[in-house]
Design a protein around this motif. Structure first.
Motif, PDB file in Angstrom:
ATOM      1  N   GLY A  16     -60.206 -15.490  -6.997  1.00  0.00           N
ATOM      2  CA  GLY A  16     -60.834 -15.542  -5.687  1.00  0.00           C
ATOM      3  C   GLY A  16     -59.947 -15.070  -4.544  1.00  0.00           C
ATOM      4  N   TYR A  17     -58.741 -14.617  -4.835  1.00  0.00           N
ATOM      5  CA  TYR A  17     -57.837 -14.115  -3.796  1.00  0.00           C
ATOM      6  C   TYR A  17     -58.478 -12.907  -3.121  1.00  0.00           C
ATOM      7  CZ  TYR A  17     -53.622 -12.211  -1.655  1.00  0.00           C
ATOM      8  OH  TYR A  17     -52.694 -11.735  -0.762  1.00  0.00           O
ATOM      9  N   GLU A  18     -58.298 -12.777  -1.808  1.00  0.00           N
ATOM     10  CA  GLU A  18     -58.806 -11.623  -1.072  1.00  0.00           C
ATOM     11  C   GLU A  18     -57.786 -11.165  -0.052  1.00  0.00           C
ATOM     12  OE1 GLU A  18     -61.725 -12.945   2.324  1.00  0.00           O
ATOM     13  OE2 GLU A  18     -62.276 -13.979   0.452  1.00  0.00           O
ATOM     14  N   ASN A  19     -57.732  -9.857   0.160  1.00  0.00           N
ATOM     15  CA  ASN A  19     -56.797  -9.255   1.090  1.00  0.00           C
ATOM     16  C   ASN A  19     -57.251  -7.823   1.346  1.00  0.00           C
ATOM     17  OD1 ASN A  19     -54.515  -9.071   2.718  1.00  0.00           O
ATOM     18  ND2 ASN A  19     -53.151  -9.891   1.155  1.00  0.00           N
ATOM     19  N   PRO A  20     -56.897  -7.235   2.495  1.00  0.00           N
ATOM     20  CA  PRO A  20     -57.262  -5.843   2.760  1.00  0.00           C
ATOM     21  C   PRO A  20     -56.711  -4.910   1.678  1.00  0.00           C
ATOM     22  CG  PRO A  20     -56.433  -6.870   4.751  1.00  0.00           C
ATOM     23  CD  PRO A  20     -56.195  -7.836   3.633  1.00  0.00           C
ATOM     24  N   VAL A  21     -57.315  -3.749   1.533  1.00  0.00           N
ATOM     25  CA  VAL A  21     -56.883  -2.771   0.542  1.00  0.00           C
ATOM     26  C   VAL A  21     -55.397  -2.474   0.692  1.00  0.00           C
ATOM     27  CG1 VAL A  21     -57.154  -0.377  -0.220  1.00  0.00           C
ATOM     28  CG2 VAL A  21     -59.163  -1.729   0.341  1.00  0.00           C
ATOM     29  N   GLY A  22     -54.910  -2.382   1.907  1.00  0.00           N
ATOM     30  CA  GLY A  22     -53.497  -2.100   2.158  1.00  0.00           C
ATOM     31  C   GLY A  22     -52.635  -3.351   2.188  1.00  0.00           C
ATOM     32  N   GLY A  23     -53.157  -4.466   1.721  1.00  0.00           N
ATOM     33  CA  GLY A  23     -52.434  -5.741   1.748  1.00  0.00           C
ATOM     34  C   GLY A  23     -51.361  -5.830   0.680  1.00  0.00           C
ATOM     35  N   ASP A  24     -51.096  -7.041   0.235  1.00  0.00           N
ATOM     36  CA  ASP A  24     -49.965  -7.262  -0.676  1.00  0.00           C
ATOM     37  C   ASP A  24     -50.333  -7.216  -2.158  1.00  0.00           C
ATOM     38  OD1 ASP A  24     -51.367  -9.614  -0.703  1.00  0.00           O
ATOM     39  OD2 ASP A  24     -49.637 -10.908  -0.435  1.00  0.00           O
ATOM     40  N   TRP A  25     -51.286  -6.360  -2.523  1.00  0.00           N
ATOM     41  CA  TRP A  25     -51.628  -6.162  -3.929  1.00  0.00           C
ATOM     42  C   TRP A  25     -50.459  -5.493  -4.636  1.00  0.00           C
ATOM     43  CZ3 TRP A  25     -55.910  -8.663  -5.084  1.00  0.00           C
ATOM     44  CH2 TRP A  25     -56.845  -8.870  -4.085  1.00  0.00           C
TER      45      TRP A  25
ATOM     46  N   GLN B   7     -49.002   5.942 -12.019  1.00  0.00           N
ATOM     47  CA  GLN B   7     -48.503   6.929 -12.974  1.00  0.00           C
ATOM     48  C   GLN B   7     -49.267   8.215 -12.731  1.00  0.00           C
ATOM     49  OE1 GLN B   7     -49.019   5.333 -16.905  1.00  0.00           O
ATOM     50  NE2 GLN B   7     -47.132   4.149 -16.786  1.00  0.00           N
ATOM     51  N   GLY B   8     -48.624   9.170 -12.085  1.00  0.00           N
ATOM     52  CA  GLY B   8     -49.291  10.412 -11.712  1.00  0.00           C
ATOM     53  C   GLY B   8     -50.384  10.123 -10.700  1.00  0.00           C
ATOM     54  N   SER B   9     -51.622  10.502 -11.007  1.00  0.00           N
ATOM     55  CA  SER B   9     -52.734  10.254 -10.086  1.00  0.00           C
ATOM     56  C   SER B   9     -53.452   8.940 -10.420  1.00  0.00           C
ATOM     57  CB  SER B   9     -53.725  11.416 -10.131  1.00  0.00           C
ATOM     58  OG  SER B   9     -54.278  11.517 -11.431  1.00  0.00           O
ATOM     59  N   HIS B  10     -53.010   8.240 -11.467  1.00  0.00           N
ATOM     60  CA  HIS B  10     -53.623   6.978 -11.874  1.00  0.00           C
ATOM     61  C   HIS B  10     -53.002   5.820 -11.088  1.00  0.00           C
ATOM     62  CE1 HIS B  10     -55.757   4.344 -14.658  1.00  0.00           C
ATOM     63  NE2 HIS B  10     -54.691   3.560 -14.601  1.00  0.00           N
ATOM     64  N   GLU B  11     -53.849   4.980 -10.482  1.00  0.00           N
ATOM     65  CA  GLU B  11     -53.361   3.859  -9.678  1.00  0.00           C
ATOM     66  C   GLU B  11     -54.053   2.568 -10.113  1.00  0.00           C
ATOM     67  OE1 GLU B  11     -52.678   4.039  -5.210  1.00  0.00           O
ATOM     68  OE2 GLU B  11     -54.554   2.910  -5.352  1.00  0.00           O
ATOM     69  N   ARG B  12     -53.272   1.514 -10.231  1.00  0.00           N
ATOM     70  CA  ARG B  12     -53.806   0.202 -10.611  1.00  0.00           C
ATOM     71  C   ARG B  12     -53.315  -0.825  -9.596  1.00  0.00           C
ATOM     72  NH1 ARG B  12     -52.781  -1.465 -16.562  1.00  0.00           N
ATOM     73  NH2 ARG B  12     -54.651  -0.220 -16.811  1.00  0.00           N
ATOM     74  N   ARG B  13     -54.261  -1.632  -9.067  1.00  0.00           N
ATOM     75  CA  ARG B  13     -53.921  -2.723  -8.151  1.00  0.00           C
ATOM     76  C   ARG B  13     -54.164  -4.037  -8.873  1.00  0.00           C
ATOM     77  NH1 ARG B  13     -53.862  -0.880  -2.522  1.00  0.00           N
ATOM     78  NH2 ARG B  13     -54.527   1.280  -2.566  1.00  0.00           N
ATOM     79  N   CYS B  14     -53.166  -4.911  -8.818  1.00  0.00           N
ATOM     80  CA  CYS B  14     -53.266  -6.210  -9.478  1.00  0.00           C
ATOM     81  C   CYS B  14     -53.114  -7.320  -8.444  1.00  0.00           C
ATOM     82  CB  CYS B  14     -52.188  -6.349 -10.543  1.00  0.00           C
ATOM     83  SG  CYS B  14     -52.402  -5.200 -11.907  1.00  0.00           S
ATOM     84  N   CYS B  15     -53.699  -8.453  -8.755  1.00  0.00           N
ATOM     85  CA  CYS B  15     -53.648  -9.620  -7.877  1.00  0.00           C
ATOM     86  C   CYS B  15     -52.235 -10.198  -7.863  1.00  0.00           C
ATOM     87  CB  CYS B  15     -54.650 -10.662  -8.379  1.00  0.00           C
ATOM     88  SG  CYS B  15     -54.630 -12.190  -7.428  1.00  0.00           S
ATOM     89  N   PRO B  16     -51.685 -10.475  -6.685  1.00  0.00           N
ATOM     90  CA  PRO B  16     -50.343 -11.054  -6.618  1.00  0.00           C
ATOM     91  C   PRO B  16     -50.312 -12.519  -7.067  1.00  0.00           C
ATOM     92  CG  PRO B  16     -51.252 -10.867  -4.418  1.00  0.00           C
ATOM     93  CD  PRO B  16     -52.223 -10.212  -5.345  1.00  0.00           C
ATOM     94  N   ASN B  17     -51.481 -13.176  -7.143  1.00  0.00           N
ATOM     95  CA  ASN B  17     -51.528 -14.585  -7.554  1.00  0.00           C
ATOM     96  C   ASN B  17     -51.628 -14.754  -9.064  1.00  0.00           C
ATOM     97  OD1 ASN B  17     -51.394 -15.520  -4.951  1.00  0.00           O
ATOM     98  ND2 ASN B  17     -53.587 -15.804  -4.733  1.00  0.00           N
ATOM     99  N   CYS B  18     -52.506 -13.968  -9.702  1.00  0.00           N
ATOM    100  CA  CYS B  18     -52.767 -14.205 -11.128  1.00  0.00           C
ATOM    101  C   CYS B  18     -52.561 -12.967 -11.999  1.00  0.00           C
ATOM    102  CB  CYS B  18     -54.181 -14.755 -11.309  1.00  0.00           C
ATOM    103  SG  CYS B  18     -55.481 -13.559 -10.941  1.00  0.00           S
ATOM    104  N   ASP B  19     -52.142 -11.851 -11.415  1.00  0.00           N
ATOM    105  CA  ASP B  19     -51.868 -10.595 -12.120  1.00  0.00           C
ATOM    106  C   ASP B  19     -53.103  -9.946 -12.746  1.00  0.00           C
ATOM    107  OD1 ASP B  19     -49.140 -10.547 -11.485  1.00  0.00           O
ATOM    108  OD2 ASP B  19     -48.664 -11.855 -13.180  1.00  0.00           O
TER     109      ASP B  19
END
Length: 64
Positions: A32-41, A46-58
Motif C-alpha cells: 500500500g506504499y505510495e509516492n510520486p513517480v520521481g519519489g524514493d522508489w 539495464q539498457g532501456s529496461h527499467e524496474r521500480r521496486c517498493c522501498p518498504n517491501c521490495d
C-alpha cells in the motif's frame, strides 16, 4: 424579506478543489506504499529496461 443577488459564473472561472496527491503517483499493491513517480522508489536499469521496486517491501511496481 432579505434580497438575494444572483450572479452567472462561467465554469472556466470556478476553481476545483485541490487534491492531496499528484496524478503521477505510484502505488505498491503488496504493502500500500505510495509516492510520486520521481519519489524514493528503488530503480534498477539495464539498457532501456527499467524496474521500480517498493522501498518498504521490495515488490516490483513497474517493469518496462
Amino acid at each position: 424579506m432579505t434580497a438575494t443577488d444572483t450572479y452567472s459564473i462561467d465554469r472556466a472561472q470556478t476553481r476545483r478543489p485541490s487534491r492531496a496527491r499528484s496524478k503521477s503517483v505510484l502505488f505498491c499493491t503488496e504493502c500500500g506504499y505510495e509516492n510520486p513517480v520521481g519519489g524514493d522508489w528503488e530503480i534498477s536499469q539495464q539498457g532501456s529496461h527499467e524496474r521500480r521496486c517498493c522501498p518498504n517491501c521490495d515488490a516490483v511496481v513497474t517493469d518496462r
